[in-house]
Scaffold this motif. Structure first.
Motif, short mmCIF file in Angstrom:
data_model
loop_
_atom_site.label_atom_id
_atom_site.label_comp_id
_atom_site.label_asym_id
_atom_site.label_seq_id
_atom_site.Cartn_x
_atom_site.Cartn_y
_atom_site.Cartn_z
N GLY A 156 0.80 -1.22 0.00
CA GLY A 156 0.00 0.00 0.00
C GLY A 156 0.83 1.27 0.00
N THR A 157 2.15 1.14 0.14
CA THR A 157 3.03 2.31 0.13
C THR A 157 3.19 2.82 -1.30
OG1 THR A 157 4.23 1.44 2.03
CG2 THR A 157 5.31 3.18 0.78
N ALA A 158 3.15 4.12 -1.45
CA ALA A 158 3.27 4.75 -2.77
C ALA A 158 4.69 4.59 -3.32
CB ALA A 158 2.92 6.23 -2.69
N VAL A 159 4.77 4.54 -4.66
CA VAL A 159 6.04 4.47 -5.38
C VAL A 159 6.06 5.63 -6.38
CG1 VAL A 159 7.51 3.10 -6.90
CG2 VAL A 159 6.12 1.96 -5.16
N TYR A 160 7.16 6.39 -6.36
CA TYR A 160 7.32 7.52 -7.26
C TYR A 160 8.52 7.31 -8.17
CZ TYR A 160 3.78 10.17 -4.81
OH TYR A 160 2.58 10.60 -4.29
N GLY A 161 8.40 7.78 -9.39
CA GLY A 161 9.49 7.66 -10.36
C GLY A 161 10.49 8.77 -10.23
N ARG A 162 11.55 8.69 -11.02
CA ARG A 162 12.63 9.67 -10.93
C ARG A 162 12.18 11.07 -11.32
NH1 ARG A 162 14.77 6.51 -15.23
NH2 ARG A 162 14.41 7.50 -17.22
N ASP A 163 11.08 11.17 -12.08
CA ASP A 163 10.56 12.48 -12.48
C ASP A 163 9.54 13.03 -11.48
OD1 ASP A 163 8.48 10.74 -12.97
OD2 ASP A 163 8.29 11.23 -15.10
N GLY A 164 9.33 12.31 -10.36
CA GLY A 164 8.40 12.76 -9.34
C GLY A 164 6.96 12.31 -9.55
N LYS B 62 3.85 9.79 -9.65
CA LYS B 62 3.47 8.59 -8.91
C LYS B 62 3.33 7.42 -9.88
CE LYS B 62 0.30 6.69 -5.53
NZ LYS B 62 -0.89 6.94 -4.70
N LEU B 63 4.05 6.33 -9.60
CA LEU B 63 3.96 5.13 -10.44
C LEU B 63 2.82 4.23 -9.99
CD1 LEU B 63 7.76 4.19 -10.62
CD2 LEU B 63 6.42 5.59 -12.21
N GLY B 64 2.51 4.25 -8.72
CA GLY B 64 1.46 3.41 -8.18
C GLY B 64 1.74 3.10 -6.72
N THR B 65 1.21 1.97 -6.27
CA THR B 65 1.43 1.53 -4.90
C THR B 65 1.88 0.07 -4.91
OG1 THR B 65 -0.88 0.89 -4.64
CG2 THR B 65 -0.28 3.09 -3.89
N ILE B 66 2.62 -0.30 -3.88
CA ILE B 66 3.07 -1.69 -3.77
C ILE B 66 1.89 -2.55 -3.35
CG2 ILE B 66 4.56 -3.29 -2.52
CD1 ILE B 66 6.62 -1.01 -2.36
N GLU B 67 1.57 -3.53 -4.18
CA GLU B 67 0.46 -4.43 -3.86
C GLU B 67 0.95 -5.65 -3.09
OE1 GLU B 67 -2.52 -6.94 -6.51
OE2 GLU B 67 -3.05 -4.82 -6.28
N ARG B 68 2.09 -6.18 -3.50
CA ARG B 68 2.65 -7.34 -2.81
C ARG B 68 4.13 -7.44 -3.11
NH1 ARG B 68 -0.75 -9.85 -6.57
NH2 ARG B 68 -2.15 -10.22 -4.84
N LEU B 69 4.80 -8.25 -2.31
CA LEU B 69 6.21 -8.53 -2.52
C LEU B 69 6.34 -9.98 -2.98
CD1 LEU B 69 7.68 -6.91 0.71
CD2 LEU B 69 7.43 -5.89 -1.55
N MET B 70 7.23 -10.21 -3.92
CA MET B 70 7.49 -11.56 -4.40
C MET B 70 8.82 -12.01 -3.79
SD MET B 70 4.82 -12.15 -6.17
CE MET B 70 5.15 -13.59 -7.16
N LEU B 71 8.78 -13.14 -3.07
CA LEU B 71 9.93 -13.64 -2.33
C LEU B 71 10.52 -14.87 -2.99
CD1 LEU B 71 8.25 -13.56 1.20
CD2 LEU B 71 9.59 -11.75 0.14
N GLU B 72 11.84 -15.00 -2.89
CA GLU B 72 12.51 -16.22 -3.31
C GLU B 72 12.18 -17.28 -2.27
OE1 GLU B 72 14.31 -16.90 -5.96
OE2 GLU B 72 14.43 -14.88 -6.80
N LYS B 73 11.66 -18.44 -2.71
CA LYS B 73 11.25 -19.47 -1.76
C LYS B 73 12.40 -20.00 -0.91
CE LYS B 73 7.39 -21.53 -4.26
NZ LYS B 73 6.90 -22.76 -4.89
N THR B 74 13.55 -20.19 -1.50
CA THR B 74 14.64 -20.84 -0.78
C THR B 74 15.44 -19.88 0.10
OG1 THR B 74 16.07 -20.61 -2.71
CG2 THR B 74 14.89 -22.69 -2.46
N THR B 75 15.56 -18.62 -0.29
CA THR B 75 16.38 -17.68 0.48
C THR B 75 15.55 -16.74 1.33
OG1 THR B 75 16.41 -15.99 -1.24
CG2 THR B 75 18.16 -17.68 -1.32
N GLY B 76 14.30 -16.53 0.95
CA GLY B 76 13.45 -15.57 1.65
C GLY B 76 13.69 -14.14 1.23
N ALA B 77 14.62 -13.92 0.31
CA ALA B 77 14.93 -12.56 -0.15
C ALA B 77 13.79 -12.02 -1.01
CB ALA B 77 16.23 -12.56 -0.95
#
Length: 111
Positions: free
Chosen positions: A13-21, A23-38
């Motif tokens: 839900g946190t906003a994301v802004y581009g280099r030109d200022g 707004k690109l959108g909001t973070i909906e989810r994070l995709m994690l590596e299953k084995t490392t958790g990164a």
């Protein structure tokens, strides 16, 4: 005390802004590596006027920088660059877990 860890529900839900200022959108989810958790990438939801034309785009996690003063993430890309990259608009051919060809990575994606 400043912590370096953050729970995922506060990132979503946190906003994301581009280099030109812009707004690109909001973070909906994070995709994690299953084995490392990164965290591999964030799925950024971009909506048009009044939430029309909502689309989702992968943005590499390490390309996002948190701005603690503004409480937003900033990316070194523009909306046009993000929209030119991979998204669910690619239909059944797009696999959120597969970053291998046939997709040419967008300019900001890297290798």
């Amino acid at each position: 005390m400043t912590h370096t860890l953050v729970p995922s529900d506060l990132v979503e839900g946190t906003a994301v802004y581009g280099r030109d200022g812009e707004k690109l959108g909001t973070i909906e989810r994070l995709m994690l590596e299953k084995t490392t958790g990164a965290v591999a990438y964030a799925v950024v939801r971009h909506s048009g006027f009044m939430f029309s034309n909502t689309h989702h785009y992968p943005v590499l996690w390490n390309s996002l920088k948190y701005n603690s003063q503004r409480r937003v993430y900033e990316a070194d890309l523009t909306l046009a660059e993000m929209q030119a990259g991979a998204s669910e608009l690619d239909g059944d051919a797009f696999d959120w877990g597969n970053r291998a060809p046939p997709y040419a990575p967008p300019l900001y994606w890297g290798t």
